[in-house]
Each structure stands twice: as C-alpha cells, then as structure tokens.
Design an enzyme around this catalytic site. Structure first.
Site, mmCIF file in Angstrom:
data_model
loop_
_atom_site.group_PDB
_atom_site.id
_atom_site.type_symbol
_atom_site.label_atom_id
_atom_site.label_comp_id
_atom_site.label_asym_id
_atom_site.label_seq_id
_atom_site.Cartn_x
_atom_site.Cartn_y
_atom_site.Cartn_z
ATOM 1 N N LYS A 93 0.848 -1.204 0.000
ATOM 2 C CA LYS A 93 0.000 0.000 0.000
ATOM 3 C C LYS A 93 0.887 1.260 0.000
ATOM 4 C CE LYS A 93 -3.440 -2.879 0.152
ATOM 5 N NZ LYS A 93 -4.178 -3.435 1.264
HETATM 6 C C1 PLP Z 1 -5.090 -4.461 1.767
HETATM 7 C C2 PLP Z 1 -6.576 -4.423 1.823
HETATM 8 C C3 PLP Z 1 -7.305 -4.775 2.968
HETATM 9 C C4 PLP Z 1 -6.684 -5.414 4.175
HETATM 10 O O1 PLP Z 1 -5.589 -4.799 4.675
HETATM 11 P P1 PLP Z 1 -4.549 -5.614 5.588
HETATM 12 O O2 PLP Z 1 -3.719 -4.516 6.158
HETATM 13 O O3 PLP Z 1 -3.790 -6.522 4.689
HETATM 14 O O4 PLP Z 1 -5.331 -6.344 6.627
HETATM 15 C C5 PLP Z 1 -8.677 -4.621 2.948
HETATM 16 N N1 PLP Z 1 -9.328 -4.165 1.861
HETATM 17 C C6 PLP Z 1 -8.665 -3.849 0.727
HETATM 18 C C7 PLP Z 1 -9.442 -3.351 -0.440
HETATM 19 C C8 PLP Z 1 -7.275 -3.992 0.671
HETATM 20 O O5 PLP Z 1 -6.636 -3.700 -0.464
#
Ligand code: PLP
Length: 395
Positions: free
Chosen positions: A195
């Site tokens: 991210k």
């Molecule tokens: C990455 C992501 C999550 C979950 O995030 P984590 O930090 O991996 O638990 C939830 N929703 C979307 C759309 C994501 O891309």
C-alpha cells in the site's frame, strides 16, 4: 515482420529479472525512525502512536485517526463502531479483497455483494440500490485501484443507510479536491507494504466524530475504556472493560515507520500517477487492452493498475496472458477473485452468477506492476511485454 518469440515458447524474456507488481520503498530516514523507537522507552502504546494518528488525520483531512494493527482490523473496528451486529446486512462490492466482506462476518452480520461498474470496477450505485433491504445496516464502498468510489451517487441511493469507505487502495487520492479519508463518516486504511504507506502491518480509521473515536480506541484495546497513560494521569490502577474488544493495537515501532513513510506519500502518489499516465499512453493504440477509467472529479492514488482484455480480439484468455507475461518476467497479478466464489463463502450458501459485470471482469482482468521505485524503463518493459503477448495471441 516475424513476431518476437514469446519467452514461454522458448524466446528471450523482455526482462532478465522479475518486476514485482508492488513493492515498498524504505528510506534511510525510515530506518532511523524505527531505530529511534527501539531505543526509546515505549515499544507500544507510547507517543509515536498519537504522533502517527495526528499526522495521518491531517493528510486524510479528518479530525481524528485511530491506528490499529491491520487494514482488516480497521474494517472490523469501523463496522463495530457503526453498530453492525447479528442479523444486519452490509453491502460490499463483489470485486474486493475478502477482508472487506469478512469484517461483516466477524460481527455476525451478512455481507451482501453488489455489482461493480464495468469501466471503473467501483461499486455500482444502481446495483447497491437493488441490494438495500430492511436489515441493511451499512454500505462499505471500496476505492478500487486507488480512485475514490462515487460517494455522492452512493449516498443518493442509500437513504438512511450510512456509507463507509474501504480506502485501503486510495490514501493520497481525492475527490473534488477533498482528500480520501474525509469523503465518508469513517474510512479504513491499510499499511501493508504494497500500500502507499508501509508499516509492515498496520491500519487506521479516520473520522470527525469524537464518540466514534472513543468507541474505536476502546475496541482496539479489549473494550477497556482507558489506556495506561490515562490511568497514570488519573493516578489510578482501575479500569473498566465495557464491551468485548480485541487487541488491535499498533506498536510504536510500526507507527515510527508509518509516520516517516507518510512524509513520502505525496511523492509516492505522484510517481504512481506518472507511471499510470505512461501506461495509459502506451496502451492507447493497443486494441483489446483496456485500462480502467479514472473519473473526472478524482485524483487517483493508483494502488494498482488494472487492464481488461477484450476476449473477441484474442485466441487466448487471461490465464494464458498471465503465464506468458510472468515468463517475460513481468509480475502480473489478479485483483480480485469475486469474494462469494471463495470456498468459505460457497459453504455459507453464496452462489456464483449473480454479478454479471464483476464476474465477467474477473475473467479478463490483469494487474500490471506499479510502485514508486519503478523506473520509466521498467514501465516501458511492461508496455513492450503486453504488446508482445497481445500480438502473439491476436486472432
Ligand atoms: C489491503 C486491503 C485490505 C486489508 O488490509 P490488511 O492490512 O492486509 O489487513 C482490505 N481491503 C482492501 C481493499 C485492501 O486492499
């Protein structure tokens, strides 16, 4: 002209080493921030948590941020604060990471999947409207690929049902100049390394509402109303556990990294936007390969770059494109398998076939590499490889 030999057929690959689809950028400043945290008094629930929350709230245009241990924990905490519980239904898009829907299941609620728009893969307000029933308690839109969902249109069909954001793809984006994080009453973020801000693991919820902040701070700390700092300030040992919460705290070590990363956010997003623009230009003349459309009023944070293949133009399908591009050393991926198709959801009684747009898009989508450390040469390799494979597979 003889078409170049695909690497999968024994030709030489476009690149020597694999270009991953996403990758964090960690600077020396990030490393010193973490070592400073390690040398400090607090490894968790110290000053770096609040510092990160303040910095994130500012970037997200919200009054508050509540840091938690992952994006998944953020979604769970957000829906708990929204009052979602057993018997409720929560509308989510059919194309998303499973965590968006799982958060409703954690609370005993039922995810109801709505279809997405073909050009953007964002939640389709018309489909949402058809999913609203007496037990609908919340709508969670996903800012898919990095552009904010069409919240005005969603709110218009939602009536009394609140609309929240799974903004895990979109930190640093905006809509009509308003930052992601300020577009809904609550927005959830992830700080997973692919991210925009990497904490290792981490997440947060942004909101302007003081009561929701109190509820979420308690929920991330076992449902206990005070933390150690507040007890110390009040010179007391006593505390009350008022609801069943979780240990979803984010440590000072993670927050040190996340705060330092946040300083690089706007450069990170600009670089992603430049790569996306290069791809858009590179694929403009390539028939049968259609990038997602970015809506006019938004700034797209480009967490991922997704193209849809036009099956009528190719004699091979997505699976062959995927394998051929991997052989060219392009780290393509697929985001996402429709959530109700997963075995767990099938066991719960969900059936395939109710979402013509999302399920069709899934069959022909490919995610191409995009991350801030990529060079223009890397992007050009991707364009070349996609062109090479498309030429070989064209009808
Ligand atoms: C990455 C992501 C999550 C979950 O995030 P984590 O930090 O991996 O638990 C939830 N929703 C979307 C759309 C994501 O891309």
């Amino acid at each position: 002209m003889i078409a170049p030999h695909l690497a999968i057929d024994g030709g030489s690959p476009v690149r020597d080493g694999l270009l991953p689809y996403g990758r964090q950028t960690v600077t020396e400043r990030d490393i010193s921030a973490v070592t400073d945290a390690l040398r400090s008094e607090f490894l968790t629930t110290g000053p770096r948590v609040g510092d990160f929350e303040t910095a994130l709230a500012e970037v997200a245009g919200a009054r508050h941020a509540v840091a938690v241990s992952s994006g998944t924990a953020a979604l769970h905490t957000m829906l708990a604060a929204a009052g979602v519980g057993p018997g409720d239904e929560v509308i989510v898009p059919v194309i998303t990471f499973a965590a968006t829907a799982n958060a409703a299941l954690y609370l005993g609620a039922r995810p109801v999947f709505a279809d997405v728009d073909l050009e953007t893969l964002l939640l389709d307000p018309r489909s949402v409207e058809r999913c609203i029933r007496p037990h609908t308690r919340a709508i969670v839109a996903v800012d898919y690929a990095g552009q904010p969902a069409d919240y005005d249109a969603l709110v218009a069909v939602a009536g009394d049902v609140p609309v929240y954001a799974d903004a895990c793809h979109a930190l640093g984006g905006s809509s009509n100049g308003k930052p992601v994080g300020a577009l809904t009453e609550m927005s959830s973020f992830s700080f997973h390394p692919v991210k925009h801000v990497a904490a290792g693991e981490g997440g947060a919820i942004t909101t302007d509402d003081d009561d929701l902040v109190e509820a979420m701070r308690s929920f991330r700390n076992h449902g206990i109303t005070t933390d150690h700092a507040r007890r110390a300030a009040a010179r007391t040992w006593t505390y009350d556990m008022e609801v069943l919460g979780f240990n979803y705290r984010l440590s000072d070590i993670h927050c040190a990294l996340a705060t330092s990363q946040l300083e690089g956010l706007s450069a990170n997003v600009s670089r992603r936007q430049k790569i996306a623009a290069r791809y858009d230009a590179g694929f403009r003349g390539l028939s049968g390969i259609t990038p997602l459309r970015t809506r006019d009023e938004v700034s797209n944070a480009h967490h991922i770059y997704v193209v849809l293949l036009e099956p009528s133009q190719f004699k091979s399908g997505r699976a062959e494109f995927f394998t051929a591009l991997r052989a060219e050393n392009i780290g393509v991926n697929v985001h996402y398998i429709p959530v109700p198709w997963h075995p767990y959801y099938q066991e719960l009684g969900y059936e395939r076939g109710g979402w013509p747009v999302g399920e069709d898009a899934y069959e022909r989508m490919l995610t191409l590499p995009i991350w801030p450390g990529m060079s223009d040469y890397d992007a050009d390799d991707v364009i070349e490889a996609v062109g090479k494979v498309a030429a070989a597979y064209r009808r």
